[in-house]
Design an enzyme around this catalytic site. Structure first.
Site, mmCIF file in Angstrom:
data_model
loop_
_atom_site.group_PDB
_atom_site.id
_atom_site.type_symbol
_atom_site.label_atom_id
_atom_site.label_comp_id
_atom_site.label_asym_id
_atom_site.label_seq_id
_atom_site.Cartn_x
_atom_site.Cartn_y
_atom_site.Cartn_z
ATOM 1 C CG LEU A 426 0.864 14.338 -24.894
ATOM 2 C CD1 LEU A 426 0.509 14.141 -26.211
ATOM 3 C CD2 LEU A 426 1.506 15.590 -25.477
ATOM 4 C CG ASP A 468 -0.577 16.442 -19.826
ATOM 5 O OD1 ASP A 468 -1.468 17.184 -18.975
ATOM 6 O OD2 ASP A 468 0.040 15.515 -19.758
#
Length: 552
Positions: A426, A468
Site C-alpha cells: 500500500l 501494509d
C-alpha cells in the site's frame, strides 16, 4: 464408621434370622450413596485428564505459533541479505561504497549488523565499526564454509561474535560475482531481538517460553534471559527435543520450577520453541473443582450416615411401606415423599426422597461438566483460528499463507500446472497514520483488505503479511494469464477510500511472480514477487510488475 461395623455384625446373621431396622436402613444408605460416589469419582478423573489435555493443546499451539513467527523473522532477514548481496558496489569491488549502502539498509534489516567476509574467512567490513578499521576473522567459520560449499543461505546456532564479543545468531548468504561465490554476506541478530516474538503468542505471564538452537542451547528466553542465554536447556527437555519434532515433557526449568513443556521444532532451521506451563498453575481451576467435589461427596456421605443412625433409632415398624420408594430409587426414578401413619417411617420416606434429589443433582453436575468440555474444545478451535489469521483484517496471516503456498507448490511439482503469487504494498499509508491517527489507518487497512478479496476469485487465498503488505495466491494461473486480474486489481485498489468523513487517496503497487518460471519454493516466489513489487514502485504509484516481463 462404628455404625457400618455394627451393621456388618447384624447382617452377618441374616441367614439364620431377621435383620434389624437399623441394619436395613444402613444398607439402604450405602445403596443410595455408593452410585453417587462412583459418579463423582468418574467426574473427577475425567475433569483432571481433560484439564491436562487442554493445557497441553494450548501450549502446543503457542509453541507452533511462536516458532512460525521466529521462522518468518529469519526468512525476512535472509531475504534482505540476498537483496543486499546483489549490490552493484560488490560486483565492482567498491567496498567503501557497499559499506555506506549497508549502513543505510541496516535499519530495515532484522539483524543488528552486516558483515562482509572473503572466502578465506577474513572480515572485510562490519557496520559496527568504521570502514577501514582492523577487523577479526569470521566469527563462525563452519557457517561460512557451509554457505560457500552449498551456495545457499544458512542460519547459525548461537555463538560469540568476533567484534561484539556477545552471543548472537547469524544469517549468511553467498555473494556471486560473475557467477561465482566471491564473498559471503552475514547479519548478526542479538538474542533480545527474538524476545518480542516469544512474548506475543504467550497466553499467560507465568508461562516460560524458550527458543533453542539446533544444539539445545538457549537463544532467547522470556524469564531471566540475561542469566540463561547461551546455556544448555534442561536435560530432559533437550533429550525429548532430540527425539521428536514436537511433544510434551514433564521437567524442571533451569530455575528448578516443575513445568509441563510443550515444544515444536522448525523444519526450516532445526530450532525449537518450548512453552513451559508451571504445574502449580496448570490445573489450578480443575484442582479447586476436584477438591470441592471430593469434599462435597465425603460431606454428603458423612451426613447420610449420621442421618441414617438417627432415623434407625426412631423407626419401629411399617418398613414394608418404604419398599416401593426404595425400588424406585434403585431404578433411578425421582422419589416423591409419601405420607405414612408412623412418624418414624415418614422420616425415612423423606430421606429417600432427598437421596433421589442428590442423584439428580449429580446427574446435572455431570451434564454441566460435559458442556464445559464442549466449551473448552470450542475455545481451542478459536485459538487455532487466531493463530492462523490476522487479528485486524481476519485475512490469513503470514504463517498460514506460507503453509498454503508450500502445499500448492508441492501439488504443482507432482501434477504440473501453474500458480501465481502477488506481493501487494500500500502506497502512502504512513502519511495517513501520521495525519489521521492509527484508528483511521486500521479502518483503511480493513477497507483495502476487503477490496483485495473482492478483486480476486473465491478460490484464491489473500493474506496480510504485516503492516501494509499483503499477498495473494492465484491457483492454476501463470503470470501472463493473471495479467487482467492484476491490472483490474491495481485499478480497484487505487480508487479513493471513504473512511469516516474522510476521502483518502492511496494506491497500491503489485509484484507478480509465478511457478515454475520464477521459482519452485515459497521463499523464491515471495522474493521474486517482492522484487517485482519494488520494480513497480520505482515506476510510480498504482503500478504492477511481472517478474521477468517488467511492469505497468
Amino acid at each position: 464408621m462404628s455404625a457400618l461395623r455394627s451393621a456388618g455384625r447384624e447382617l452377618s446373621c441374616l441367614g439364620v434370622g431377621q435383620a434389624s431396622v437399623r441394619s436395613c436402613l444402613l444398607m439402604l444408605l450405602v445403596a443410595c450413596v455408593l452410585p453417587a460416589t462412583l459418579v463423582a469419582a468418574v467426574l473427577i478423573v475425567d475433569a483432571y485428564h481433560e484439564g491436562r489435555a487442554n493445557a497441553f493443546e494450548r501450549g502446543t499451539v503457542s509453541s507452533r505459533a511462536i516458532m512460525g513467527e521466529v521462522d518468518d523473522m529469519l526468512v525476512a532477514a535472509t531475504a534482505g541479505l540476498q537483496a543486499l548481496a546483489t549490490s552493484p558496489s560488490l560486483a565492482a569491488g567498491d567496498l567503501a561504497g557497499f559499506h555506506a549502502q549497508a549502513l543505510r539498509a541496516l535499519p530495515a534489516q532484522a539483524g543488528n549488523n552486516i558483515v562482509l567476509s572473503d572466502l578465506a574467512g577474513q572480515q572485510l567490513l562490519n557496520t559496527l565499526v568504521p570502514f577501514g578499521a582492523p577487523l577479526p576473522r569470521h566469527g563462525n567459520p563452519a557457517l561460512q564454509r557451509a554457505v560457500v560449499a552449498t551456495g545457499q543461505p544458512a542460519v547459525s546456532d548461537l555463538f560469540t561474535g568476533g567484534v561484539t564479543r556477545r552471543p548472537l545468531v547469524a544469517m549468511e548468504v553467498p555473494v556471486l560475482v560473475d557467477g561465482r561465490v566471491s564473498y559471503t554476506l552475514a547479519t548478526g541478530v542479538f538474542p533480545e531481538r527474538f524476545a518480542a516474538a516469544l512474548s506475543r503468542s504467550r497466553q499467560r505471564p507465568e508461562w516460560v517460553v524458550v527458543l533453542f538452537d539446533r544444539t539445545g542451547t538457549v537463544v532467547s528466553r522470556t524469564h531471566l534471559p540475561e542469566r540463561y542465554v547461551g546455556q544448555k536447556g534442561a536435560p530432559a527437555l533437550v533429550a525429548a527435543m532430540a527425539q521428536a519434532e514436537q511433544g510434551v515433557v514433564e521437567t524442571p526449568t533451569l530455575e528448578g520450577t516443575p513445568v509441563l513443556a510443550a515444544f515444536s521444532r522448525s523444519s526450516k532451521t532445526g530450532w525449537t520453541v518450548a512453552v513451559g506451563i508451571p504445574e502449580q498453575t496448570l490445573l489450578a481451576r480443575v484442582q479447586r473443582w476436584v477438591a470441592w467435589l471430593a469434599a462435597s461427596t465425603v460431606g454428603v456421605l458423612l451426613l447420610g450416615l449420621v442421618l441414617a443412625s438417627f432415623i434407625a433409632r426412631r423407626v419401629a415398624g411399617a418398613f414394608a411401606a418404604l419398599v416401593p420408594s426404595a425400588e424406585a430409587l434403585g431404578r433411578g426414578e425421582r422419589v416423591q415423599p409419601v405420607q405414612l401413619p408412623l412418624r418414624e417411617a415418614d422420616t425415612v420416606a423423606r430421606a429417600l426422597a432427598r437421596a433421589s434429589a442428590l442423584l439428580q443433582t449429580r446427574t446435572h453436575e455431570r451434564d454441566l461438566a460435559a458442556h464445559a468440555g464442549a466449551a473448552a474444545r470450542a475455545e481451542a478451535q478459536r485459538m487455532t483460528h487466531e493463530a492462523h489469521h490476522d487479528a485486524l483484517t481476519q485475512l490469513a496471516n503470514r504463517a498460514l499463507f506460507h503453509k498454503a503456498l508450500r502445499q500448492h507448490l508441492a501439488a504443482c511439482a507432482r501434477h504440473g500446472g501453474h500458480l501465481t503469487v502477488l506481493y501487494v504494498d500500500l502506497d502512502d499509508f504512513k502519511p495517513v497514520n501520521d495525519l489521521h491517527g492509527h484508528q483511521v489507518g486500521d479502518e483503511l487497512l480493513c477497507s483495502f483488505a476487503a477490496r483485495l478479496v473482492a478483486g480476486v476469485r473465491a478460490t484464491d487465498l489473500v493474506a496480510r503479511l504485516g503492516g501494509d503488505e499483503f499477498a495473494v495466491l492465484l491457483q492454476g494461473l501463470a503470470p501472463q494469464d493473471a495479467k487482467p486480474i492484476v491490472a483490474a486489481l491495481a485499478e480497484r485498489l487505487s480508487k479513493p477510500y471513504a473512511v469516516r468523513d474522510l476521502q483518502l487517496r492511496v494506491s497500491a503497487c503489485i509484484g507478480v511472480a509465478g511457478c515454475p518460471d520464477n521459482g519452485r519454493t515459497a521463499e523464491e516466489l515471495l522474493a521474486a514477487a517482492d522484487a517485482a513489487m519494488y520494480t513497480a514502485k520505482a515506476s510510480g504509484k498504482g503500478r504492477y510488475s511481472i517478474s521477468g516481463f517488467g511492469g505497468l
